[in-house]
Motif scaffolding. Structure first.
Motif, PDB file in Angstrom:
ATOM      1  N   ARG A  96      12.106  -7.323  -0.577  1.00 49.10           N
ATOM      2  CA  ARG A  96      12.718  -7.779   0.989  1.00 49.10           C
ATOM      3  C   ARG A  96      11.572  -7.562   1.519  1.00 49.10           C
ATOM      4  O   ARG A  96      11.196  -8.618   2.882  1.00 49.10           O
ATOM      5  N   ILE A  97      10.845  -6.488   1.572  1.00 47.40           N
ATOM      6  CA  ILE A  97      10.116  -6.169   2.556  1.00 47.40           C
ATOM      7  C   ILE A  97       8.823  -7.277   2.608  1.00 47.40           C
ATOM      8  O   ILE A  97       7.711  -7.281   3.454  1.00 47.40           O
ATOM      9  N   ALA A  98       8.175  -7.807   0.685  1.00 49.82           N
ATOM     10  CA  ALA A  98       7.029  -8.017   1.733  1.00 49.82           C
ATOM     11  C   ALA A  98       7.476  -9.885   1.716  1.00 49.82           C
ATOM     12  O   ALA A  98       6.502 -10.054   2.811  1.00 49.82           O
ATOM     13  N   ILE A  99       8.746 -10.462   1.842  1.00 50.49           N
ATOM     14  CA  ILE A  99       9.335 -11.465   2.411  1.00 50.49           C
ATOM     15  C   ILE A  99       9.019 -11.709   4.331  1.00 50.49           C
ATOM     16  O   ILE A  99       8.742 -11.843   4.486  1.00 50.49           O
ATOM     17  N   ALA A 100       9.362 -10.067   4.449  1.00 53.85           N
ATOM     18  CA  ALA A 100      10.164  -9.655   5.863  1.00 53.85           C
ATOM     19  C   ALA A 100       8.024  -9.761   6.379  1.00 53.85           C
ATOM     20  O   ALA A 100       7.907 -10.083   7.323  1.00 53.85           O
ATOM     21  N   ARG A 101       7.507  -9.605   5.823  1.00 55.59           N
ATOM     22  CA  ARG A 101       5.731  -9.126   5.867  1.00 55.59           C
ATOM     23  C   ARG A 101       5.459 -10.769   6.128  1.00 55.59           C
ATOM     24  O   ARG A 101       4.810 -11.032   7.288  1.00 55.59           O
ATOM     25  N   ALA A 102       5.740 -11.084   5.468  1.00 52.94           N
ATOM     26  CA  ALA A 102       5.488 -13.128   5.010  1.00 52.94           C
ATOM     27  C   ALA A 102       5.678 -13.744   6.615  1.00 52.94           C
ATOM     28  O   ALA A 102       4.650 -14.708   6.809  1.00 52.94           O
ATOM     29  N   LEU A 103       7.133 -13.219   6.878  1.00 51.17           N
ATOM     30  CA  LEU A 103       7.520 -14.274   7.376  1.00 51.17           C
ATOM     31  C   LEU A 103       7.169 -13.391   9.342  1.00 51.17           C
ATOM     32  O   LEU A 103       7.356 -13.929  10.152  1.00 51.17           O
ATOM     33  N   VAL A 136      16.075  -9.315   6.661  1.00 52.59           N
ATOM     34  CA  VAL A 136      16.155  -9.598   5.332  1.00 52.59           C
ATOM     35  C   VAL A 136      17.073  -8.554   5.085  1.00 52.59           C
ATOM     36  O   VAL A 136      16.623  -7.762   3.291  1.00 52.59           O
ATOM     37  N   GLY A 137      18.036  -8.117   5.386  1.00 47.67           N
ATOM     38  CA  GLY A 137      18.814  -7.401   4.851  1.00 47.67           C
ATOM     39  C   GLY A 137      18.624  -5.277   4.508  1.00 47.67           C
ATOM     40  O   GLY A 137      19.505  -4.941   4.072  1.00 47.67           O
ATOM     41  N   LEU A 138      17.384  -5.213   5.339  1.00 48.69           N
ATOM     42  CA  LEU A 138      17.263  -4.100   5.593  1.00 48.69           C
ATOM     43  C   LEU A 138      18.074  -3.556   6.896  1.00 48.69           C
ATOM     44  O   LEU A 138      18.719  -3.675   7.601  1.00 48.69           O
ATOM     45  N   GLY A 139      17.284  -1.307   7.399  1.00 51.60           N
ATOM     46  CA  GLY A 139      17.493  -1.854   8.409  1.00 51.60           C
ATOM     47  C   GLY A 139      16.361  -0.930   9.575  1.00 51.60           C
ATOM     48  O   GLY A 139      15.356  -1.023   8.732  1.00 51.60           O
ATOM     49  N   PRO A 140      16.785  -0.695  11.013  1.00 51.43           N
ATOM     50  CA  PRO A 140      15.414   0.097  11.161  1.00 51.43           C
ATOM     51  C   PRO A 140      15.265   1.133  11.075  1.00 51.43           C
ATOM     52  O   PRO A 140      13.879   1.336  11.079  1.00 51.43           O
ATOM     53  N   GLU A 141      16.207   2.054  10.440  1.00 51.01           N
ATOM     54  CA  GLU A 141      15.572   3.192   9.787  1.00 51.01           C
ATOM     55  C   GLU A 141      15.236   3.676   9.438  1.00 51.01           C
ATOM     56  O   GLU A 141      13.983   4.085   8.571  1.00 51.01           O
ATOM     57  N   HIS A 142      14.488   1.950   8.263  1.00 51.20           N
ATOM     58  CA  HIS A 142      13.313   1.985   7.262  1.00 51.20           C
ATOM     59  C   HIS A 142      12.130   1.832   7.540  1.00 51.20           C
ATOM     60  O   HIS A 142      11.107   1.942   6.981  1.00 51.20           O
ATOM     61  N   ASN A 177       0.886  -1.237  -0.053  1.00 54.35           N
ATOM     62  CA  ASN A 177       0.260   0.432  -0.346  1.00 54.35           C
ATOM     63  C   ASN A 177       1.374   1.705  -0.338  1.00 54.35           C
ATOM     64  O   ASN A 177       1.769   1.316   0.963  1.00 54.35           O
ATOM     65  N   PRO A 178       0.404   1.765  -0.652  1.00 56.84           N
ATOM     66  CA  PRO A 178       1.379   2.925  -0.478  1.00 56.84           C
ATOM     67  C   PRO A 178       1.680   4.247  -0.041  1.00 56.84           C
ATOM     68  O   PRO A 178       2.502   5.111   0.468  1.00 56.84           O
ATOM     69  N   ARG A 179       0.263   4.213   0.579  1.00 58.31           N
ATOM     70  CA  ARG A 179       0.263   5.212   2.024  1.00 58.31           C
ATOM     71  C   ARG A 179       0.765   4.720   3.317  1.00 58.31           C
ATOM     72  O   ARG A 179      -0.151   5.521   3.944  1.00 58.31           O
ATOM     73  N   GLN A 180       0.792   3.083   3.337  1.00 55.60           N
ATOM     74  CA  GLN A 180       1.193   2.374   4.366  1.00 55.60           C
ATOM     75  C   GLN A 180       2.572   2.601   4.653  1.00 55.60           C
ATOM     76  O   GLN A 180       3.620   1.973   3.893  1.00 55.60           O
ATOM     77  N   LYS A 181       3.215   2.678   5.256  1.00 60.89           N
ATOM     78  CA  LYS A 181       4.568   2.618   6.031  1.00 60.89           C
ATOM     79  C   LYS A 181       5.245   2.163   6.605  1.00 60.89           C
ATOM     80  O   LYS A 181       4.003   0.529   6.676  1.00 60.89           O
ATOM     81  N   ILE A 182       6.522   1.275   6.256  1.00 59.72           N
ATOM     82  CA  ILE A 182       6.874   0.301   6.167  1.00 59.72           C
ATOM     83  C   ILE A 182       6.474  -0.426   7.473  1.00 59.72           C
ATOM     84  O   ILE A 182       6.023  -2.621   7.800  1.00 59.72           O
ATOM     85  N   GLY A 183       6.398   0.023   8.469  1.00 62.34           N
ATOM     86  CA  GLY A 183       6.461  -0.268   9.382  1.00 62.34           C
ATOM     87  C   GLY A 183       5.077  -1.117  10.281  1.00 62.34           C
ATOM     88  O   GLY A 183       5.283  -1.621  10.839  1.00 62.34           O
TER      89      GLY A 183
END
Lengths: 278, 284
Positions: B162-169, B141-147, B105-111
């Motif tokens: 990577r974000i999509a994989i992180a969400r799934a996990l 997944v190779g990103l960082g808390p700053e994301h 979702n383009p309006r949703q922050k990664i966190g």
């Protein structure tokens, strides 16, 4: 003499955050009847450099080059009328998304006949006959019926055949194919590549194939240019490129192919780039 | 080894049309497919567009109910047409989609993307802990808390996947359904994501169902391969067996169409082209 000659081509885009250089000092030459593959990943400027040749870039683009010529014609300082004499006749192009390249509101027959009438000045009747002939040549089944079909009634592979039929209608001497098979299944990709290569040999036209797929390069090209972030990394004939890639980026691309995997892990570009590019 | 996923004779029919006057038509997208995957293994489903591979992926991911057949997850029969999956079952199976641009979702922050599955399925977890879990997964997944507070448009295609994989996990699933997870990515980024998937599989003992049309990727990642064509599994077996000795005509056709970068093949092609040119007497 080279058919298309580009020296020190640079394309900049004016963006809200300043100027962005998409193509940075590219030199390329294509001979008559030669198949040149330009490979690179997204952002390598491989499409932009060819769109510059075609004059299809938006006004936000600034094109500079020491030389950009086709068969002795200066493409840089050409009037629009002169350009129209070349583009679409001597130089034609096909694009990645065949279904998006066609107008959904008209039959494919109307669209190809329009090209024949406007670009080649044919009469309606001649255009119809020639369209039928072209459809047969590019291997569209039931060509007569398909002339009255709309793009959504055809598969992606068939739409790409229609695009190829349009592109070869004027017997061009240079065909630029921008990722012509990326949106297609492998079996269809094979058919389309075979068709392009057959037509290339039959017409003796030069073919520039823009692709990201090393497999496609291996099966079609005479010569290969590897681009990365707007710069040319390596240029070689196809055999030497695969046999003994010189540039670290080319080596990285080749070993990132899953079929070349030797160990458990795939090497990535960062494994190959020390200081080489940055 | 325990079997995590089993399908028995799964079918899926789609009913099309049937407007005011037109007769309705039934398309059999899947005509009876059976398979099983052991824990920690990867089953690759290969096919071309229209073969039914994504239909099957959606059934396995508990998004669609099949028209017929049985689906068993960790030995338990699952039928979402009769009973909505509860949070426990939902946590076991997660999916990663093909297009990392369309699946966030383009309006949703990664966190928030990462914490949402916990909010829904693990309401007992406190907000602080949720955030800690999400940040840890980003690092994994190779990103960082700053994301954490960034929006999807600030990421490249590979980072989004990577974000999509992180969400799934986030829910510690046992089964991950990956529908063409690397086909929208550049070659070098594809290699990074495939490496990440291999690492995660080893670390968490994940079972993958990997849907792909790319045989070179399948050869790299799969343990078992199933080739489907027009809703039927035309070839099934261990990766080595399928690639070394394909028995079905369609599979062989698929292999033959896949471009190879073998140097000897290129040498042969170049020689053939030169011979044809000389025969034609073309000046070169």
């Amino acid at each position: 003499m080279a058919l298309l000659k580009i020296r020190n081509l640079t394309v900049r885009f004016a963006t809200s955050t300043g100027s962005f250089t998409a193509v940075d000092g590219i030199d390329t030459e294509v001979d008559r009847g030669e198949v040149l593959a330009i490979v690179g990943e997204s952002g390598s400027g491989k499409s932009v450099s060819m769109l510059a040749v075609m004059g299809l870039l938006p006004d936000t683009a600034t094109i500079t080059a020491d030389e950009m010529s086709y068969d002795g014609h200066d493409l840089l300082h050409m009037t629009k009328a002169e350009r129209r004499q070349l583009i679409g006749r001597e130089i034609t192009m096909i694009f990645q998304e065949p279904i998006a390249s066609l107008n959904p509101s008209f039959t494919v027959g109307f669209q190809i006949e329009e090209v024949l009438r406007l670009n080649l000045g044919m009469s309606r009747r001649d255009a119809h006959a020639r369209a039928l002939e072209l459809f047969r040549q590019v291997g569209i089944p039931l060509p007569e019926e398909k002339l009255t079909s709309y793009p959504h009634q055809m598969s992606g592979g068939q739409c790409q055949r229609v695009m190829i039929a349009m592109a070869i209608a004027s017997k061009p001497r240079l065909l630029i194919a921008d990722e012509p098979t990326t949106a297609l299944d492998v079996t269809i990709q094979k058919q389309i590549l075979d068709l392009l290569m057959d037509l290339q040999e039959e017409y003796g036209m030069a073919l520039i194939l823009i692709t990201h797929d090393m497999g496609v390069v291996a099966e079609t090209a005479d010569r290969v240019v590897v681009q990365y972030q707007g710069k040319k990394m390596e240029e070689a004939d196809v055999l030497s490129l695969f046999e003994a890639p010189k540039h670290p980026y080319t080596r990285a691309l080749l070993s990132a192919l899953p079929e070349n995997a030797t160990g458990d892990r795939l090497p990535t570009v960062s494994d190959f780039f020390g200081e080489a590019v940055r | 080894m325990s079997v995590v996923l089993e399908g028995r004779n799964i079918t899926q029919d789609y009913h099309i049309g049937g407007g005011l006057f037109g007769a309705s038509k039934t398309v059999q997208a899947l005509k009876g497919v059976s398979f099983s995957v052991e824990k920690g293994k990867t089953l690759a489903i290969v096919g071309e567009s229209g073969s039914g591979k994504s239909t099957l992926a959606r059934i396995i991911a508990l998004i669609d109910a099949p028209s017929g057949g049985d689906l068993l997850i960790e030995g338990q029969p699952v039928n979402i047409a009769l009973k909505r999956p509860d949070p426990v079952l939902r946590s076991k199976v997660q999916m990663v989609f093909q297009n990392p641009y369309g699946s966030l979702n383009p309006r949703q922050k990664i966190g928030s993307v990462l914490m949402e599955p916990l909010v829904i399925n693990r309401p007992a977890i406190a907000a602080e802990e949720r955030r800690a879990l999400a940040e840890a997964m980003l690092v994994r997944v190779g990103l960082g808390p700053e994301h954490f507070n960034r929006f999807p448009h600030m990421f490249s295609g590979g980072q989004r996947q990577r974000i999509a994989i992180a969400r799934a996990l986030m829910l510690n699933p046992s089964l991950l359904v990956l529908d063409e997870p690397v086909s929208a990515l550049d070659l070098s980024v594809q290699a990074q994501v495939l490496n990440l998937l291999a690492d995660l599989q080893e670390e968490f003992g994940l079972t993958y169902v990997f849907v792909s049309h790319d045989l070179s990727v399948v050869r790299y990642i799969a343990d078992d391969v199933m080739v489907i064509s027009q809703g039927l599994a035309v070839e099934q077996g261990k990766r080595e067996a399928v690639f070394a000795n394909p028995t079905d005509a369609y599979t062989r056709q698929l292999f033959a169409a896949t471009p190879v970068t073998d140097v000897e093949a290129i040498r042969a092609r170049v020689a053939k082209r030169q011979a044809a040119r000389e025969a034609a007497g073309a000046p070169r």
